[in-house]
Design a protein around this motif. Sequence first.
Motif, PDB file in Angstrom:
ATOM      1  N   ALA A 136     -34.402 -13.273  60.572  1.00  0.00           N
ATOM      2  CA  ALA A 136     -34.669 -12.226  61.153  1.00  0.00           C
ATOM      3  C   ALA A 136     -34.574 -12.341  62.657  1.00  0.00           C
ATOM      4  N   SER A 184     -36.532 -16.856  56.068  1.00  0.00           N
ATOM      5  CA  SER A 184     -36.503 -15.088  56.281  1.00  0.00           C
ATOM      6  C   SER A 184     -36.906 -15.032  57.752  1.00  0.00           C
ATOM      7  N   GLU A 240     -31.770 -10.637  65.347  1.00  0.00           N
ATOM      8  CA  GLU A 240     -31.859 -10.023  66.483  1.00  0.00           C
ATOM      9  C   GLU A 240     -31.122 -10.656  67.803  1.00  0.00           C
TER      10      GLU A 240
END
Length: 581
Positions: free
Chosen positions: A525, A521, A529
């Motif tokens: 993320a 995870s 981005e």
Amino acid sequence: MDKSDRGDHAQLIGRTIDRKYVIESIIKPTRKSWVFKAYEPSLDRHIALKILIPWMDDARKKQVIAEGKRLARLEQQEHITSVYAAGEDQGFYYIAMQYVDGKDLEQDLDSGKQLSLAEIIEIVQSVAAGVANAHNEGIHHLDVKLENIIRKNGKGKGLYLLDWGGRLSDSHTFSPTGETDIVSNPFMRDIAQLGGILKYLLERYKSQDRKVPKALEHIAQKALSFGYDDVKEFGQSIAKYQNAVSRRKFMGIMLGTLVSGAAAISIYEHNSYRSSIEYIQNEIAGISALDNRELAPLYNELLSRIVAQKIRKLGESGTFGPGNYLYATTTDGKWFKTHGNGYSTEGYTPGLCWICLDRTKEKEFGKWARETTEGIDFVEDDAGSVKPARFYYSYGKGYIMTGNEGYLAKARRAADIMASSYNENSGILEIAESGETPELQTLKVDTVVVLPLLWLAFDNEQNPSERQHYLDIIMNHLQTLERYSIRRDSSVREQAVFNPRKGKFVGEANYFAFGPGSAYSRGHARALEAFVTAYQKTGIFCKPPRNWRITSLKTCRKTMFHSTILGIWLLQFQKTAQLQP
């Protein structure tokens, strides 16, 4: 004991065990034991007498005695029945326990009883408290279910979790915080079973056309996914939710009584809660993850409150400063810090201060930002690692905020260190060990943390060829990441191993991730981005041709990055981001 005594439990009704327990009736027969209601004349009380079925093997019989001694440690614990004695008489192995006159929750629900949300919370909190007390003694349950939860009738009403020791095991081989496989750890399984009860009761509640709070659904799912470190943390999550709801109701009542002085005090207390970080967290927890328009302002407000209520206090207390960079908190709540050793995380402390300065315009944050930024310098092993990422959040952010050319120069130097690690043959920033096989490359998704440095260099480079060089490195690295690190279901591998010459994926490895094949995870993320930033900078989602140039961006074929498609919603949280058609 002769063979006639090996019959069913009915033969024991009226019999006296160990000269003090007179068996009156059967409460619950199971495959391994019978639980009777018995009378103890010497103390004029009823007890629950659990008797092992006689034909169980010797090992099981010994376990009953050991289990009785073990469970005796739970005497007088809240929501747990006490054990009075354990022994053997006439060939019958027994445990004498507290008798609770009541009905189990499964019977209650089967009779058509409808539970309110408050009752559901009371049930889960009570059982969790009992489990927590047992875990503190090193004892687990392993069979937490509605059938084993009983609501006491009459005086001293309450909820009790029964049948401790129903699944005997060598509990001494585990501990509530022991480093063992989560799924096989019995203490973690108790928490998951609590989550299962909460989820089931919420689903019943929802089936009555009543709205279930998202926060409670999240708590249940987190417990089922082994997301809590211990049962105490699970109970605290329930308590926080209940506290938030109670305060909202309290406010509703007090709004109608503003005429009194007491009301004014109550309003002050409520406003204190409404201005807290906890309030915003509870508001966010109650909103669907897809409700971007509601979430965006809440996240902005959360950031403002963290700045005002947390980071300012850390600065004023001297918790961070030059040579003292916040890394993480330890289990006892103390800060673990680094001291200018070159960790990539050392940029986060000045980065937070720069963000706080931007939000508040307060001089103190500017002072802390400059001091912590200027305490960061280069170390020998910056090359070939992600460590230079610290220069973006410190010197890079400092340049963006102040225009200080000295800050830009340091950030550009760090960017050039990163750019020098680019491997044109494999199309990646080679900042991970290649392993023992020379023809293979390892691509860590966490390497994208250095891309902001390269974007900063790209934005501030005047020479077209140098500018193109930075852009090629960034986009080729992302293209390779998209090819090898993102699975078909769009989850992200922590480390992808591939053969660049053959253009073939070989396998994956993990260090921080839960295990091979798991969704990493944190890396997911970071990848989101990185891809979204690339879209913001270039205006396209695409896999560029090998020798692409800035002038050909708009003609690039529209093969979209998997992660960019998933990450577009992130743009809604960026203050200045505008998604163009």
